[in-house]
Design a protein around this motif. Structure first.
Motif, short mmCIF file in Angstrom:
data_model
loop_
_atom_site.label_atom_id
_atom_site.label_comp_id
_atom_site.label_asym_id
_atom_site.label_seq_id
_atom_site.Cartn_x
_atom_site.Cartn_y
_atom_site.Cartn_z
N LEU A 214 -2.38 -5.66 13.10
CA LEU A 214 -2.96 -4.61 12.27
C LEU A 214 -4.30 -5.13 11.81
CD1 LEU A 214 -0.13 -3.71 9.77
CD2 LEU A 214 -0.99 -2.29 11.61
N LEU B 42 -5.31 13.90 0.30
CA LEU B 42 -4.15 13.79 1.18
C LEU B 42 -4.33 12.67 2.19
CD1 LEU B 42 -2.84 17.31 2.09
CD2 LEU B 42 -1.56 15.18 2.40
N LEU B 43 -5.51 12.63 2.73
CA LEU B 43 -5.81 11.64 3.76
C LEU B 43 -5.71 10.23 3.19
CD1 LEU B 43 -6.91 11.31 6.71
CD2 LEU B 43 -9.16 11.11 5.67
N ARG C 180 2.61 -7.57 17.49
CA ARG C 180 1.97 -6.45 16.77
C ARG C 180 0.79 -6.98 15.97
NH1 ARG C 180 7.49 -3.93 14.14
NH2 ARG C 180 8.45 -3.30 16.10
N TRP D 280 5.93 -4.34 8.95
CA TRP D 280 5.81 -3.96 10.37
C TRP D 280 5.43 -5.15 11.23
CZ3 TRP D 280 1.63 -2.94 13.94
CH2 TRP D 280 2.01 -2.17 15.05
N LEU D 281 4.77 -6.12 10.60
CA LEU D 281 4.34 -7.29 11.36
C LEU D 281 5.43 -8.35 11.47
CD1 LEU D 281 0.68 -7.76 10.13
CD2 LEU D 281 1.45 -6.94 12.34
N ARG E 148 -0.17 -14.99 7.57
CA ARG E 148 -0.25 -13.90 8.54
C ARG E 148 -1.58 -13.17 8.51
NH1 ARG E 148 4.87 -10.69 8.16
NH2 ARG E 148 5.58 -12.37 9.51
N TRP E 149 -2.13 -13.03 7.33
CA TRP E 149 -3.35 -12.23 7.22
C TRP E 149 -4.57 -13.14 7.14
CZ3 TRP E 149 -3.39 -6.96 7.56
CH2 TRP E 149 -2.12 -6.34 7.54
N TRP F 64 -9.02 1.50 10.57
CA TRP F 64 -7.68 0.93 10.51
C TRP F 64 -7.13 0.97 11.90
CZ3 TRP F 64 -5.00 -2.12 7.84
CH2 TRP F 64 -3.61 -2.09 7.81
N LYS G 45 3.54 7.10 11.79
CA LYS G 45 2.69 7.57 10.69
C LYS G 45 1.31 7.88 11.19
CE LYS G 45 4.79 5.55 6.71
NZ LYS G 45 4.97 4.28 6.07
N MET H 78 5.60 2.92 11.56
CA MET H 78 4.17 2.72 11.34
C MET H 78 3.35 3.55 12.30
SD MET H 78 1.97 0.98 9.60
CE MET H 78 0.33 1.60 9.73
N ALA I 121 -0.30 4.74 2.17
CA ALA I 121 1.10 4.61 2.58
C ALA I 121 1.19 3.72 3.82
CB ALA I 121 1.69 5.97 2.86
N ALA I 122 0.23 3.91 4.70
CA ALA I 122 0.22 3.13 5.92
C ALA I 122 0.02 1.66 5.61
CB ALA I 122 -0.88 3.63 6.85
N PHE I 123 -0.89 1.35 4.70
CA PHE I 123 -1.18 -0.02 4.34
C PHE I 123 0.03 -0.73 3.76
CE2 PHE I 123 -5.76 0.66 4.63
CZ PHE I 123 -6.19 -0.58 5.03
N LEU J 11 -2.18 9.14 2.63
CA LEU J 11 -1.56 8.73 3.89
C LEU J 11 -1.98 7.34 4.29
CD1 LEU J 11 -1.62 11.97 6.00
CD2 LEU J 11 0.33 10.45 5.72
N LEU J 12 -3.27 7.06 4.12
CA LEU J 12 -3.78 5.75 4.51
C LEU J 12 -3.15 4.65 3.66
CD1 LEU J 12 -7.55 6.38 5.26
CD2 LEU J 12 -5.84 5.46 6.81
N LEU K 46 -0.67 11.33 11.41
CA LEU K 46 -1.99 11.49 10.82
C LEU K 46 -2.90 12.26 11.78
CD1 LEU K 46 -3.03 10.14 8.16
CD2 LEU K 46 -4.35 8.66 9.65
N SER L 282 3.19 -0.50 4.05
CA SER L 282 4.35 -0.90 4.84
C SER L 282 3.98 -1.84 5.98
CB SER L 282 5.03 0.33 5.42
OG SER L 282 4.15 0.96 6.30
N CYS L 283 2.70 -2.25 5.98
CA CYS L 283 2.27 -2.93 7.20
C CYS L 283 2.77 -4.36 7.32
CB CYS L 283 0.76 -2.89 7.35
SG CYS L 283 -0.08 -3.26 5.87
N ASN L 284 2.91 -5.05 6.20
CA ASN L 284 3.35 -6.44 6.34
C ASN L 284 4.76 -6.49 6.94
OD1 ASN L 284 2.47 -9.10 6.06
ND2 ASN L 284 3.91 -9.40 4.38
N SER M 176 1.61 -10.48 14.04
CA SER M 176 3.04 -10.78 13.96
C SER M 176 3.39 -12.17 14.50
CB SER M 176 3.84 -9.72 14.71
OG SER M 176 3.58 -9.81 16.09
#
Lengths: 511, 1087
Positions: free
Chosen positions: B618, A8-9, B616, A23-24, B651-652, B574, B4, B1, A15-17, A12-13, B8, A19-21, B644
């Motif tokens: 990451l 599960l963890l 932002r 988000w930036l 970007r990365w 992270w 999330k 984000m 999923a987080a990765f 989740l991680l 968690l 969508s991150c681009n 960002s």
């Protein structure tokens, strides 16, 4: 149990990765971003308008001083390095070519993106797109024409600087290459067949690029590049146009008619003029700069030109004719009654109101700046005809064209004589241009064009002699010595530009 | 984000509590006793809890007045029953189904003593790595020792000179920004400050570049670290790229790790400490008095009139004879006011007091610990009108749900109120003011000064009208103008630790920081004497900024050891951060009073501004540390970070680093050497990066520029910068750690080399042919050029002697950094050298160190006409066509006796740009510090020295006070000015706005090396026996002298001059407020 938690963890991680681009992707909220810009016909129109706006903003700082001061018809009462031929690379306010390139970039941006907008806008017809291209080509050609006449060799940039994908450093191109580009731009515009003859409003018809403006510009460019047959052809395109929308020479020999070109402006004779409108709070300082009573006045007629205007006025008085382009037409003096003995003369075009001798009041400080009008075209054609061939018939036509300009001003006809040599007719044309187009930013380019053609054939006669005769703001021997160097007839590249662009080499004479 | 990540965390909490499962019910009861006077008595209020095997509390109660308790126990599962009471030993019993359990509590011997139980575990870094396992250059200092005895207002001040490779220059004014550089400046235009990490959470101090308060200077808003130094437990500095890698790219300039104090298990402790510090300003440079000033001015005008020749001297003679301010004219209206003798500086400087009080309370039980602190500081400035007041409070609570699950919450609040005059040039103005002018009206009857300010400062006045920065009344400016900043900050961090499996653990945090700053300025009209319609009349501004920083981190850590042979620590984390800020400001003039700066109250608006920004980031970081046989250590880190501020394509960034360490002392061949305790070799190499700052500066924009008649006109406003990328740096570090004589003598040596390329340059000029003329042809950022920093650091700590009564120890550190431009940035536009007085040339040349000055060689004063003749290389006088000698010229000015003589390097008879040569460098050769501590029983003496050597600086303050050019008052040194042939002086004659007598030459370049006794402190611990009588645990009394002595040959007020932040700027001493001597007395009580 535990392992389920771990799975599960990790889900989740992940999923987080993922969508991150996104988000930036932070977009500034208070600005219009360029990748979201080109959406409609209006967007293209708005960018083109800023091209005209930039051009308009240059009238006082660039178009008038660059076009006039070195020629000497009018001079600045405050010291000006242009009229004393002492411009240095550190004189950024004179030799910064940035404003011209700003218009070049506007044109480049439109040419690069208009299609994108069309793809998103169903109502954006092909014809409209092509018409926009025409305007962009016109603006680019016009800017380069100013650049080439002032700096001779400049970087030739036809790609849009919207992002950093192009190198900023660009070397200079030759004069011939730039002229070639200008011509190909105008031809490209004309070849679309979509160049407009008229817009929905009068001010736009005169204030934006039309087919007529393209013809006039092309004629001018052809004269500069000594392609006289083509110059004649494009003048004819204007003069013989059958379209009801075509501009036409004002022929009525009255002051009122003639001056309506300048107030209210946008006359039938006008081909392209930069627009102001007091009702939109868009005014300028042209009336101030030419106003004899204003403390911020700047420009005055050279004494030689004043004498010439006086003699034209005397001619009309003596022959009991209406004065047209003379007193309170082309010029005025501090006092109406003592004009004969006046030593200070001024250009009336920008100050005058629609009555005979009243000045514009401050509210109406919105005179337009005319770049091309039919009288200019008539004289360009005359010039082309003289130089095109030795045909006496052509020369005769040339003189008659000059006379048609003089006639409407109630001045003596020059008449053709077989004894005329080429330079005699050229001298008449140059005189006529100087008188008719005074204050319209043409004088220096005329002298330069007349002087440089045919390998400096007439350099002394038309350029050096005229400058020394009219320009009393610098010593005669200094002027002669500077102008003896062909390179000194062009401006230096500004110091900061040389620093910013490593591929640039300073223009000769300014090393 | 973020949602999330927050989710968690909640998930993790639920995970911990899910162990609660369906269970049956049983009961247990009993009675608790304690022994009082050898008798067994019922004990009231004892905690009785049922806990799981992992010590997670399930249910609890306290005993009643009869000492009885009764509890419900869940069925199935193994439990424990725990009895605890403050001052008693806790007792634990395994629950085996008892229904009754009676217990007798025993006193806990330990809890009565003040011995703090030292931590059993070895301290580990954020990545779970012990100091021993590290492969990189770090240094740790314990703040307690420093803070206890020294009156420091800020963390920066406390650290100055203590850490090798950390160069800190603090400012003399309260609350002003200090510059911190770890191993030199490695970037051209972006931020060079190190990252500060508080309790593992990066502390965002950077003020956004969209910050545009019309009048504010970014430094006004100082990166004030709003933490009370007394709350800090330790500070650790991470220097090389391999060690900073775990903090991502924001650690590229080095990292300062700050750990605050936490609550400790045990009785509640209270600490109260109070410090009062007197600040005594050093003597100022003596200035001319009224008569001397008038004589000097007359001399100057007269000399100039002479130099100009009779034909051109009329204006000067008129000035000389018709200026009432410098003449004797008793009938003139202001005669009395201009015949005074004023020491302007004495009105605006004062000695000041810093008072610093703090209170803290900490304690805790088995499950929870807490610490609360409250500190208040009030630092008076030595310039009238400056002051800093700060209140800080923090609360830290830790709670263990079980051995597996722990949570921790930190809350901190601070409120700082900084006051300063409207302009920072009050002191400069006071020094420049004509001393024959009186600050007050003079009573014509008595001839005494009244209490009414004499404000005449118009354009007819001798020194001229206010011009926006100079020519004002310094006393009114100091007393009545203001530029105040009120900054409030709240910081909240919630942290969760969960041991998932043996060796595998999860740590996560969410941190929020709110910062609001209110900024108000006021310039009273009386200070400037401008007319009321002038845009400086009662100029006031009001600004507000507000920033929210939100950060999260999720970390999984795995530690495992196999047979003492292999040890691994692996971590993945992270991290996210988001910073949003907005601000606005208004500025008005013509306001009727000081309180009316709000635009609605009237007055004319001078400017308005507002902006928003958001950034932002990451990053995903993996770290792996492997130790073989307890001696070979390999450490690798990979950071994948996105920002960002950069476009999609770049970007990365991926930043790897690798380190290796070898504990040589563990090897058999060293085992026999008894005096060697540690011999550790370290080598590391790592990469890091810097992103541009601001809200997406790469984004291209279009902007409306008005209308062409009725048509909207829109133009490309900024270019889309798709090529903009990370500035990247690679740093390698080689170090040795040595320990001898049972670690009484320890040494550390490091050599490093850091190469930074693709330097981010801000606001770069592009050719105007690109078509952005209206935007001044600027693009926001451009990557170009390379820079390197290399150097070494050495530190030694030696405990020279120690017995029961005496401890004698000392420490010393030294470091050297060389900053070199490797590749000149493509579009770097150097400031153009202007041939004029006071100007120095700047040259940036690839392959040379930055900070160089170029100027003329000064050769004293021309004594006579003979000397003014120009000479060729052989020393022969040059002659013209008529065989007359050619006279030297300084620029266009012909030299006369008494004028400044510069070396004519090219022997052309004219001093101009061609005679400029290298005259010094502002980068210090070495910097560092050191000191020794002596302790005899309860008395201890601590000293600390700080030094910077081999650094040149342009003493601009001296230049201005010896230039004798304008109307400014000059220092007493000019009394030695040249007047007649034979005067033995190197100060030229006085001239009035004429000549080239103070060109940028080596005359004003001075060596500002110094050694300073930073602190000398005597502290006394009151003996235990006395403390006991006073019902306290300990009392400490101390006296400290700060900045007491400075050994330097520098002639300016203070050799500790702050260096410019940009490498393109030259280092000037502009005579800021000098650092005062400070004497502090304080007491700290613990009970």
């Amino acid at each position: 149990m535990k392992s389920i938690k771990h799975i599960l963890l990790s889900v989740l991680l992940i999923a987080a990765f993922s969508s991150c681009n996104g988000w930036l992707e932070v977009i500034p909220q208070d600005k219009q971003t360029s990748d979201a810009y080109w959406n409609s016909q209006e967007d293209v129109d708005a960018v083109l308008n800023s091209g005209y706006l930039y051009l308009r903003n240059m009238t006082i700082s660039y178009l008038i001083p660059l076009g006039e001061l070195r020629g000497g018809s009018i001079y600045s009462i405050t010291t000006n390095k242009l009229q004393s031929f002492q411009v240095k690379p550190t004189d950024e306010s004179i030799c910064n070519w940035g404003p011209f390139y700003q218009i070049v970039n506007i044109a480049n941006v439109v040419l690069a993106n208009a299609k994108k907008a069309q793809a998103k806008d169903d109502t954006y017809e092909d014809e409209e797109l092509k018409a926009h291209y025409c305007e962009a080509y016109f603006l680019r050609a016009l800017s380069y024409f100013y650049l080439v006449r002032n700096w001779r060799e400049v970087p030739l940039i036809t790609t849009a600087f919207e992002d950093d994908s192009h190198t900023y450093n660009v070397a200079k191109s030759s004069e011939a290459d730039i002229i070639k580009q200008i011509k190909s731009d105008i031809l490209a515009a004309l070849n679309t067949g979509a160049a407009k003859e008229t817009y929905s409003t009068t001010w736009e018809t005169k204030g934006r690029a039309t087919k007529w403006a393209l013809y006039a510009l092309m004629a001018d460019v052809c004269l500069w590049s000594e392609d006289y047959a083509k110059a004649e052809e494009y003048c004819d395109d204007l003069m013989n146009a059958h379209s009801g929308n075509a501009p036409a020479l004002m022929t009525t020999p009255t002051h009122a008619k003639w001056f309506s070109m300048f107030n209210p402006g946008n006359s039938n004779e006008s081909i392209f003029e930069l627009q102001w409108e007091y009702q939109e709070n868009q005014t300028n300082t042209l009336p101030v700069l030419f106003d004899n009573l204003n403390t911020n006045r700047k420009y005055q007629l050279s004494s030689k030109l004043l004498e010439e205007f006086k003699s034209e006025y005397t001619y009309t008085l003596d022959n009991e004719l209406e004065a047209v382009r003379s007193l309170y037409g082309g010029f005025y003096t501090e006092n109406l009654l003592t004009w004969e003995s006046a030593t200070n003369g001024f250009v009336w075009k920008y100050c005058g109101s629609q009555t005979l001798t009243d000045k514009r009041t401050a509210t109406y400080y919105d005179p337009n700046f005319i770049m091309y009008r039919m009288a200019d075209v008539f004289l360009m054609k005359a010039e082309a005809l003289v130089l095109k061939s030795d045909s006496k018939a052509d020369w005769k036509t040339a003189v008659s064209l000059v006379d048609s300009i003089r006639q409407r001003s109630n001045l003596e006809k020059l008449g053709y004589s077989d004894d005329y040599k080429e330079e005699d007719i050229l001298k008449m044309i140059l005189y006529e241009r100087r008188m008719e187009l005074v204050g319209e930013g043409k004088c220096w380019y005329d002298l330069l064009r007349f002087g440089r053609r045919s390998n400096n054939k007439y350099k002394t006669m038309f350029l050096v002699d005229n400058v020394t005769l009219y320009n009393k703001q610098a010593g005669e021997s200094w002027l002669i010595s500077v102008m003896s160097n062909d390179d000194a007839l062009f401006l230096p590249i500004s110091e900061s530009e040389l620093k910013a662009n490593s591929l640039l080499v300073q223009n000769p004479y300014y090393y | 984000m973020n949602r999330k990540i927050f989710g968690l965390l909640i998930f993790m909490i639920l995970l911990g509590s899910q162990v609660l499962q369906a269970q049956g019910v049983r009961y247990i009861k009993g009675k608790v006793y304690e022994i009082i006077n050898n008798k067994k008595e019922p004990s009231t209020g004892v905690n009785v809890v049922i806990s799981t095997e992992q010590n997670r509390l399930l249910i609890g109660t306290i005993t009643n007045i009869m000492g009885e308790y009764s509890l419900k126990v869940p069925t199935d599962g193994a439990y424990k029953v725990v009895f605890s009471f403050i001052g008693m030993k806790p007792q634990t019993f395994r629950y085996t189904g008892q229904t009754e359990l009676n217990v007798t509590m025993e006193e806990d011997a330990h809890s009565l003593s003040d011995v703090v139980i030292t931590q059993q575990r070895q301290e580990k870094s954020e990545m779970g790595i012990t100091m021993r396992e590290q492969t990189s250059a770090t240094q740790k200092i314990n703040m307690d020792e420093i803070v206890k005895n020294l009156p420091v207002a800020s963390v920066e001040e406390a650290l100055q000179g203590r850490m090798a490779g950390v160069d800190i220059i603090a400012s003399g004014d309260p609350g002003a920004k200090s510059s911190i550089r770890i191993r030199g400046t490695a970037t051209l235009n972006s931020n060079s400050d190190p990252l500060i990490v508080i309790n593992g959470v990066p502390y965002k101090t950077k003020i956004n570049d969209s910050f545009n308060f019309s009048t504010a200077n970014q430094e006004d808003y100082a990166d004030m670290l709003n933490i009370s130094p007394t709350d800090i437990e330790t500070i650790e500095v991470l220097k090389d790229a391999a060690s900073t890698a775990v903090y991502g790219t924001s650690g590229a300039n080095g990292v300062l790790l700050i750990t605050t104090k936490k609550g400790v298990k045990g009785n509640t402790h209270f600490t109260i400490s109070s410090k009062e510090t007197a600040k005594i300003e050093p003597n100022a440079i003596p200035m001319l008095n009224g008569d001397q000033y008038v004589a000097f001015i007359q001399d100057a005008i007269w000399n100039t009139a002479n130099a100009q020749g009779i034909a051109n001297s009329a204006d000067y003679l008129k000035k000389l004879f018709d200026t009432p301010e410098i003449n004797y004219n008793p009938t003139w209206r202001y005669f009395d006011e201009y015949n005074a003798n004023t020491d302007w500086l004495s009105y605006i400087k004062k000695n000041a007091i810093i008072s610093d009080n703090s209170f803290s309370m900490s304690g805790g039980g088995d499950k929870a610990t807490y610490r609360f602190s409250l500190a208040q500081m009030d630092e008076g400035g030595t310039t009238v009108g400056t002051d800093l007041k700060r209140l800080t409070t923090s609360l830290n609570i830790g709670y263990s749900f079980s051995d597996k699950l722990k949570v921790n919450a930190d809350f901190a609040y601070s409120d700082a109120d900084k006051k300063a005059p409207w302009t920072s040039s009050v002191r400069a103005e006071a020094l420049n003011k004509m001393p024959n002018k009186s600050p007050f009206w003079i009573d014509s009857q008595t001839g005494l000064a009244t209490d009414k300010y004499f404000t005449r400062q118009n354009s007819q006045e001798f020194q001229g009208a206010f011009d926006g920065s100079t020519n004002f009344h310094p006393i009114i400016m100091a007393n009545e103008s203001y530029s105040n900043t009120r900054q409030k900050e709240e910081n909240m961090t919630f942290r969760l630790n969960y041991d998932i499996l043996n060796g595998l653990s999860y740590i996560g945090y969410v941190s929020m920081k709110f910062n609001t700053a209110k900024y108000r300025t006021f310039l009273p009209q009386s200070a400037t004497d401008v007319t009321i319609d002038n845009s400086y009349a009662n100029l006031s501004s009001d600004g507000y900024s507000n920033n929210l920083a939100l950060q999260t981190e999720n970390k999984l850590m795995y530690r495992k050891n196999w047979k003492q042979m292999h040890n691994i620590v692996a971590t993945v984390l992270w991290r996210t951060s988001q910073s949003v800020s907005s601000n606005y400001s208004t500025e008005i003039y013509g306001a009727s009073s000081a309180g009316m700066s709000d635009p609605v109250t009237g007055g004319s608006i001078r400017s308005l501004g507002s902006s928003n920004s958001e950034v932002r980031t990451l990053s995903g970081i993996g770290n792996f540390n492997y130790t073989l046989m307890n001696r070979y250590i390999l450490n690798g880190t990979v950071n994948y970070e996105g920002n960002s501020s950069l476009g999609n394509a770049n970007r990365w960034g991926l930043f790897p680093s690798l380190g290796f360490a070898w504990h040589a002392q563990e090897e058999d061949f060293f085992k026999d050497i008894k005096w060697l305790d540690q011999l550790k070799f370290r080598a590391s190499i790592g990469q890091s990066g810097q992103a541009p700052s601001g809200t997406a500066p790469y984004v291209g924009t279009y902007k409306s520029i008005g209308q062409y008649i009725t048509n909207e006109a829109i133009t490309p406003f900024s270019m889309q910068l798709n090529k903009l990328k990370w500035e990247s740096s690679t740093e390698s570090d080689f170090g040795v750690d040595l320990g001898f004589l049972n670690n009484k003598l320890t040494m550390t040596f490091d050599y490093y080399y850091k190469y930074t390329n693709d330097l981010l340059q801000q606001s770069v000029t592009i050719p105007s042919s690109a078509g952005y003329n209206d935007q001044s042809n600027k693009i926001s950022y451009f990557n170009s050029g390379a820079l390197s920093n290399r150097g070494w650091e050495y530190r030694i700590d030696y405990e020279i002697f120690k017995n029961e009564d005496w401890i004698l120890s000392s420490n010393f550190n030294i470091n050297r950094n060389i900053n070199t431009i490797e590749t000149l940035p493509e579009n770097l536009v150097e400031s153009v050298y202007k041939f004029s007085n006071g100007e120095y040339a700047q040259k940036l040349i690839a392959g040379t160190p930055v900070g160089s000055f170029f100027g003329y060689k000064y050769a004293g004063v021309y004594q006579n006409t003979e000397e003014t003749y120009a000479r060729d290389a052989e020393g022969n006088v040059m002659v013209n066509l008529f065989d007359d000698p050619i006279v030297m010229k300084n620029g266009k000015y012909t030299c006369y006796p008494g004028d400044a003589k510069y070396v004519d390097l090219n022997n052309d008879g004219i001093i101009n740009e061609k005679d400029i040569i290298y005259i010094g460098n502002s980068m210090p050769l070495v910097t560092g510090g050191g000191g020794f501590n002596v302790k005899y029983k309860n008395l201890s003496v601590t000293t600390f020295f700080h030094y910077r050597l081999g650094q040149k600086i342009i003493n601009k303050a001296r230049m201005e006070s010896e230039s004798m050019y304008g109307t400014d008052n000059q220092s007493k040194a000019v009394l030695r000015r040249w007047r007649n042939e034979g005067d033995d002086t190197n100060i030229p004659r006085a001239l009035w706005n004429y000549g080239m007598n103070y060109l940028g030459s080596d005359r004003f370049v001075e060596d500002c090396s110094f050694l300073r006794l930073k602190t000398l402190s005597v502290s006394y611990n009151v003996p235990k026996s006395v403390c006991k009588k006073l019902y306290t645990n300990s009392i400490n009394i101390f006296l400290t002298g700060y900045d007491m002595f400075t050994w330097t040959s520098y002639t300016g007020q203070d050799p500790e001059v702050s260096l410019p932040t940009g490498i393109k700027d030259l280092a000037f001493d502009n005579a800021q407020t000098p650092r005062s001597r400070r004497f502090a007395a304080g007491i700290s009580i613990n009970f």
